[in-house]
Design a protein around this motif. Structure first.
Motif, PDB file in Angstrom:
ATOM      1  N   ASN A 210       0.949  -1.241  -0.010  1.00  0.00           N
ATOM      2  CA  ASN A 210       0.045  -0.108   0.104  1.00  0.00           C
ATOM      3  C   ASN A 210       0.917   1.248   0.071  1.00  0.00           C
ATOM      4  OD1 ASN A 210      -2.398  -1.489  -0.028  1.00  0.00           O
ATOM      5  ND2 ASN A 210      -2.357  -1.588   2.142  1.00  0.00           N
ATOM      6  N   VAL A 211       1.971   1.008  -0.586  1.00  0.00           N
ATOM      7  CA  VAL A 211       2.895   2.543  -1.043  1.00  0.00           C
ATOM      8  C   VAL A 211       2.520   2.957  -2.334  1.00  0.00           C
ATOM      9  CG1 VAL A 211       5.188   3.017  -0.928  1.00  0.00           C
ATOM     10  CG2 VAL A 211       4.631   1.446   0.662  1.00  0.00           C
ATOM     11  N   GLY A 212       2.175   4.159  -2.502  1.00  0.00           N
ATOM     12  CA  GLY A 212       1.946   4.536  -3.659  1.00  0.00           C
ATOM     13  C   GLY A 212       1.127   3.680  -4.745  1.00  0.00           C
ATOM     14  N   PRO A 213       1.636   3.335  -5.926  1.00  0.00           N
ATOM     15  CA  PRO A 213       1.139   2.373  -6.931  1.00  0.00           C
ATOM     16  C   PRO A 213       1.224   0.884  -6.654  1.00  0.00           C
ATOM     17  CG  PRO A 213       3.014   3.087  -8.176  1.00  0.00           C
ATOM     18  CD  PRO A 213       2.781   3.911  -6.516  1.00  0.00           C
ATOM     19  N   PHE A 214       2.054   0.725  -5.457  1.00  0.00           N
ATOM     20  CA  PHE A 214       2.218  -0.745  -5.016  1.00  0.00           C
ATOM     21  C   PHE A 214       1.152  -1.347  -4.013  1.00  0.00           C
ATOM     22  CE2 PHE A 214       6.241   1.125  -5.808  1.00  0.00           C
ATOM     23  CZ  PHE A 214       6.697   0.362  -7.188  1.00  0.00           C
ATOM     24  N   ARG A 215       0.065  -1.537  -4.662  1.00  0.00           N
ATOM     25  CA  ARG A 215      -1.129  -2.073  -3.908  1.00  0.00           C
ATOM     26  C   ARG A 215      -1.281  -3.583  -4.192  1.00  0.00           C
ATOM     27  NH1 ARG A 215      -5.532  -0.454  -5.861  1.00  0.00           N
ATOM     28  NH2 ARG A 215      -4.806   0.270  -7.773  1.00  0.00           N
ATOM     29  N   GLY A 216      -2.212  -3.850  -3.442  1.00  0.00           N
ATOM     30  CA  GLY A 216      -2.642  -5.412  -3.634  1.00  0.00           C
ATOM     31  C   GLY A 216      -2.653  -6.164  -2.385  1.00  0.00           C
ATOM     32  N   PRO A 217      -2.847  -7.299  -2.626  1.00  0.00           N
ATOM     33  CA  PRO A 217      -3.146  -8.268  -1.305  1.00  0.00           C
ATOM     34  C   PRO A 217      -1.705  -8.601  -0.775  1.00  0.00           C
ATOM     35  CG  PRO A 217      -3.894  -9.600  -3.349  1.00  0.00           C
ATOM     36  CD  PRO A 217      -3.762  -8.034  -3.295  1.00  0.00           C
ATOM     37  N   GLU A 218      -0.573  -8.713  -1.631  1.00  0.00           N
ATOM     38  CA  GLU A 218       0.830  -9.270  -1.441  1.00  0.00           C
ATOM     39  C   GLU A 218       1.629  -8.043  -1.694  1.00  0.00           C
ATOM     40  OE1 GLU A 218       1.546 -12.114  -0.222  1.00  0.00           O
ATOM     41  OE2 GLU A 218      -0.679 -12.716  -0.442  1.00  0.00           O
ATOM     42  N   PRO A 219       2.780  -8.043  -0.877  1.00  0.00           N
ATOM     43  CA  PRO A 219       3.694  -6.822  -0.876  1.00  0.00           C
ATOM     44  C   PRO A 219       4.417  -6.941  -2.280  1.00  0.00           C
ATOM     45  CG  PRO A 219       4.418  -8.379   0.843  1.00  0.00           C
ATOM     46  CD  PRO A 219       2.696  -8.813   0.316  1.00  0.00           C
ATOM     47  N   VAL A 220       5.019  -6.030  -2.915  1.00  0.00           N
ATOM     48  CA  VAL A 220       5.933  -5.898  -3.664  1.00  0.00           C
ATOM     49  C   VAL A 220       7.397  -6.225  -3.227  1.00  0.00           C
ATOM     50  CG1 VAL A 220       6.890  -4.926  -5.689  1.00  0.00           C
ATOM     51  CG2 VAL A 220       4.548  -4.823  -5.392  1.00  0.00           C
TER      52      VAL A 220
END
Length: 655
Positions: free
Chosen positions: A223-233
Motif C-alpha cells: 500500500n505504498v503509492g501504486p504498489f497496492r494489492g493483497p501481496e507486498p512487492v
C-alpha cells in the motif's frame, strides 16, 4: 535531595572506589574477550575502564548524550557511567531517583538509551532485577522479540514476576542462577560464552564473511503509492548498482522515497502521507540490511500521518550514511554565505534523505556553495576535517566522472561569488552547464558527507554508503551517461547506488547489479508489478531499447522500420510474384539509400529469418532482431547450425 554535601560525598566515594590496590577480578578479563561494542555501568570504580578500554576509547556520562549517540552510531567502543564519573561533580548521581530524573530531563540521553536497545543486544551481568528496572525506568520504548539477556542471581519464586515484566516491557530474557559463594556460576557462564564467541569468529573467518559490507539488501512495499494489492512487492538489491526502469508514474521514484521514509522515521512525517496508496489507511515498508530488519508503518491521522519504526530510529541504529537526491538538482545564482562552523552532522542524519521527500529542488546544492565559501576560515579553526583537501577531492572526482570537463576551483570574492576555472578560463560557478551543475551538486554532497562521517579521512571515499538518486541521467550528455556507472564505481568503490533512469545508455556499461522494470498489470489504476532482469553484456544501446527492459518496438523511425518489416516479409515468403519482386526492388533501393540494405543481403541472415519464421510462426514484427529477447538461446543455436550449413555448401562449391 542528597543527604550529604557534594564535596564530602565525592571525597567519601573516592576513598571507597578509587582506593589504591583495587584490581579487576577474573570475570573482567572474560568480559573483554566477549567482544562487546560498549559497556554501561552504575559503578563509580574504574575497574571496567582498566579491563576494557584501549588508549583511544572514551568514558562518557549521561551529560555526554550527543557524544554517546555519535559513538553508538559510529560503532566506537566506549564505557558509559550511568551514575556519573568521579572528578566530574556535575555528572554524579547518588540515588536511583536522581537517575530517573536525569532520563526524564535529558531527551538526547533517553534517545541514546532507546537507540541502544533497538540496535544492540544488551547483556546484563552483576545486576539485580530491581537494578535493571531502575536503569530503564522512565524510558518509553518496546521490543517485539526478546533480544536482550540478564544473568541474575535469584532465590525463591518472586523473581519470576519481575522477570516476566522485563521480558514484556523491554525484551529482556532473564538467565537465572542460584548463587553459591563467590558467584562461581558467573565465571562458568562467561567462560562458555567466550568459547562460543571465539568459535563464531573462526566460523565467520572460514566462510569469508568477516569483511562483509553493509547496505540495503531488500525492500518490501505494501500500500505504498501504486504498489497496492493483497501481496507486498518485494525487491532485492545488489551491493553495488541497482537500476529502476519504467514509464512515468509506475513507482520508480516511490521506491526511493519509501526507503528514505523508512530511515528518516518520524522526521519524515510532514511528507510521508503522500506515499500511502489512495485507497488505504496505512502503508508498510520493510527494509532489510546486513544487520537488521526495519519495519516502518505510515498511518493516516486526523492531522496528517504518523510514522513508526521498529526497531526505532533506524538511520542511527544502522550507522550507515544514506543520501537521497531528488530529480530537481540545480545550483541557483544565490550568493554564497559565510558560516562560523560546519554544522553538518558527524553521523548519519535524517537531513541526508529528506530532500528527496519534500518535492522541492535540493537545498543542499546551495549549502554546498556556502561550504566552499567558508572553507578557508574553517580550515584555520577546525582540525577535525581538512576542508581544503575535501574541496580538492571534490573537483578531482568531478573531472573524472564528467569526462572531458576541465574544471577546478579558483576562489571566492568578498560578496559570496565563487569562481572556477572552466577549460582554462575563469568563470562564475553558476555558468557551468546544467548537467555539470547537477553532477557537481550531488557529488559535492556525497564527498563532503563521506569525509564528515568517516572515521578515517585518508580513506573517506572508500567508506560504505548508500545513494538514492532519482533520474541519474538528468541533463547529461549521452557520452557521460554511457561512462557514468564505471566512473562512479571507481570513485566510490563501497557505495551502493539505487537509481532511476529513462536512459539505456546508463545500462550500457553495467557489468553487474540488479535491474528492475515496473509496469502496470492491467489498465489504470491497476497495481504495479516489478520485473527483475539479468544483466547481459553486448546488447548495445539498440538491443537495450528494444528489449523488455525498455520495451520499445524499434529504435528506428516509423517509416524506416516499415520498410524493414516489408523486407522481412518478402524474405520469409516461399515464392514471390512479379508484383512482389518489383516492390522488393523498390524497398531495397530505399533501404540502400539509408545504409540498411547490406545486413539483409547476408545469406546467413536470410536463412535465419526463414527458419525462425517456420519454427515460431512469427510475423515480421517479431523477427526484427537476430537475437530476440525471449528466445535468445534458440536463436543462437539456430544461427550456429545455419552457419555450419553455409560453410559446408561453400566448401562443396570450391571443390
Amino acid at each position: 535531595m542528597r543527604s550529604v554535601p557534594e564535596d564530602r560525598a565525592q571525597a567519601w566515594l573516592r576513598e571507597i572506589f578509587l582506593a589504591p590496590g583495587l584490581t579487576p577480578p577474573a570475570t573482567h578479563a572474560l568480559l573483554r574477550r566477549v567482544g562487546a561494542t560498549a559497556a554501561l555501568t552504575t559503578n563509580f570504580d574504574t575497574l571496567l575502564e582498566q579491563s576494557l578500554l584501549s588508549p583511544n576509547d572514551r568514558v562518557y556520562t549521561p551529560e555526554d548524550a550527543e557524544s554517546l549517540l555519535e559513538a553508538l552510531t559510529q560503532r566506537e567502543f566506549f564505557v558509559a557511567k550511568l551514575y556519573g564519573q568521579l572528578g566530574v561533580s556535575s555528572s554524579l548521581l547518588l540515588a536511583p531517583s536522581e537517575y530517573e530524573d536525569r532520563i526524564v530531563g535529558n531527551r538526547r540521553f533517553a534517545e541514546f538509551m532507546e537507540l541502544l536497545f533497538a540496535s544492540r543486544t544488551v547483556f546484563f551481568v552483576g545486576c539485580s532485577l530491581d537494578g535493571i528496572a531502575s536503569y530503564l525506568e522512565g524510558l518509553r520504548f518496546r521490543s517485539s522479540d526478546a533480544r536482550h539477556f540478564a544473568l541474575v542471581a535469584v532465590s525463591g519464586s518472586a523473581w519470576e514476576v519481575k522477570a516476566e515484566q522485563l521480558r514484556g516491557r523491554y525484551g529482556i530474557e532473564v538467565l537465572p542462577y542460584v548463587a553459591e559463594e563467590g558467584h562461581a556460576e558467573v565465571t562458568s557462564f562467561l567462560d562458555e560464552l567466550v568459547a562460543r564467541v571465539d568459535a563464531g569468529k573462526a566460523d565467520r573467518g572460514t566462510a569469508g564473511q568477516s569483511g562483509e559490507r553493509g547496505g540495503i539488501r531488500s525492500i518490501s512495499l505494501r500500500n505504498v503509492g501504486p504498489f497496492r494489492g493483497p501481496e507486498p512487492v518485494e525487491l532485492s538489491f545488489d551491493r553495488g548498482w541497482n537500476v529502476l526502469l519504467g514509464d512515468n508514474g509506475v513507482g520508480k521514484s516511490t521506491v526511493l522515497k519509501a526507503i528514505a521514509v523508512a530511515f528518516a522515521g518520524r522526521s519524515a512525517e510532514p511528507y510521508a502521507e503522500r506515499l500511502i496508496s489512495h485507497d488505504a489507511e496505512e502503508a508498510r515498508v520493510v527494509v532489510r540490511t546486513a544487520r537488521e530488519t526495519y519495519t516502518t508503518v505510515i498511518a493516516r491521522t486526523s492531522d496528517g500521518c504518523e510514522v513508526t519504526s521498529l526497531p526505532s530510529r533506524p538511520l542511527e541504529a544502522e550507522g550507515l550514511l544514506i543520501l537521497a537526491f531528488p530529480a530537481l538538482r540545480s545550483v541557483s545564482w544565490r550568493r554564497a554565505k559565510a558560516s562560523a562552523t560546519d554544522f553538518s552532522s558527524r553521523k548519519p542524519d535524517p537531513e541526508d534523505v529528506l530532500p528527496l521527500l519534500t518535492g522541492d529542488p535540493d537545498p543542499r546544492l546551495d549549502e554546498l556553495k556556502d561550504w566552499l565559501y567558508s572553507i578557508e576560515s574553517w580550515s584555520r579553526m577546525q582540525r577535525d576535517v581538512d576542508h581544503a583537501r575535501v574541496r580538492r577531492e571534490l573537483f578531482r572526482v568531478l573531472r573524472e566522472v564528467a569526462s572531458g570537463v576541465e574544471i577546478d576551483y579558483l576562489g571566492a570574492d568578498d560578496r559570496g561569488g565563487l569562481e572556477v576555472s572552466l577549460f582554462g578560463e575563469p568563470a562564475p560557478l553558476e555558468v557551468v552547464s546544467q548537467g555539470t551543475a547537477s553532477l557537481f551538486g550531488w557529488l559535492g554532497v556525497l564527498v563532503r558527507r563521506l569525509y564528515r562521517v568517516s572515521r578515517d579521512s585518508s580513506h573517506a571515499l572508500g567508506s560504505p554508503a548508500v545513494v538514492l538518486l532519482d533520474e541519474i541521467d538528468a541533463h547529461m550528455h549521452p557520452g557521460w551517461q554511457q561512462e557514468l556507472v564505471p566512473r562512479l564505481s571507481a570513485a566510490f568503490p563501497n557505495v551502493q547506488f539505487i537509481v532511476t533512469t529513462h536512459s539505456a545508455l546508463v545500462l550500457g556499461n553495467l557489468e553487474s547489479g540488479r535491474v528492475y522494470s515496473f509496469e502496470r498489470s492491467g489498465d489504470f489504476p491497476s497495481p504495479i508489478k516489478a520485473n527483475a532482469h539479468v544483466i547481459e553484456p553486448g546488447l548495445g544501446v539498440s538491443g537495450l531499447l528494444t528489449s523488455s527492459r525498455f520495451g520499445l518496438a524499434t529504435e528506428l523511425d516509423q517509416d524506416t522500420q516499415g520498410l524493414l518489416d516489408e523486407k522481412v516479409n518478402y524474405v520469409i515468403k516461399d515464392s514471390l510474384s512479379d508484383e512482389d519482386r518489383a516492390r522488393l526492388e523498390e524497398v531495397d533501393r530505399l533501404l540502400d539509400n539509408r545504409g540498411l540494405l547490406t545486413r539483409y543481403k547476408d545469406p546467413l541472415y536470410t536463412r535465419f529469418l526463414r527458419a525462425a519464421a517456420r519454427e515460431s510462426n512469427a510475423s515480421a514484427q517479431e523477427l526484427r532482431t537476430e537475437y530476440t529477447d525471449v528466445d535468445r538461446e534458440r536463436d543462437r543455436r539456430m544461427i550456429d547450425e545455419l552457419r555450419a550449413e553455409l560453410a559446408e555448401e561453400n566448401e562443396g562449391a570450391d571443390s
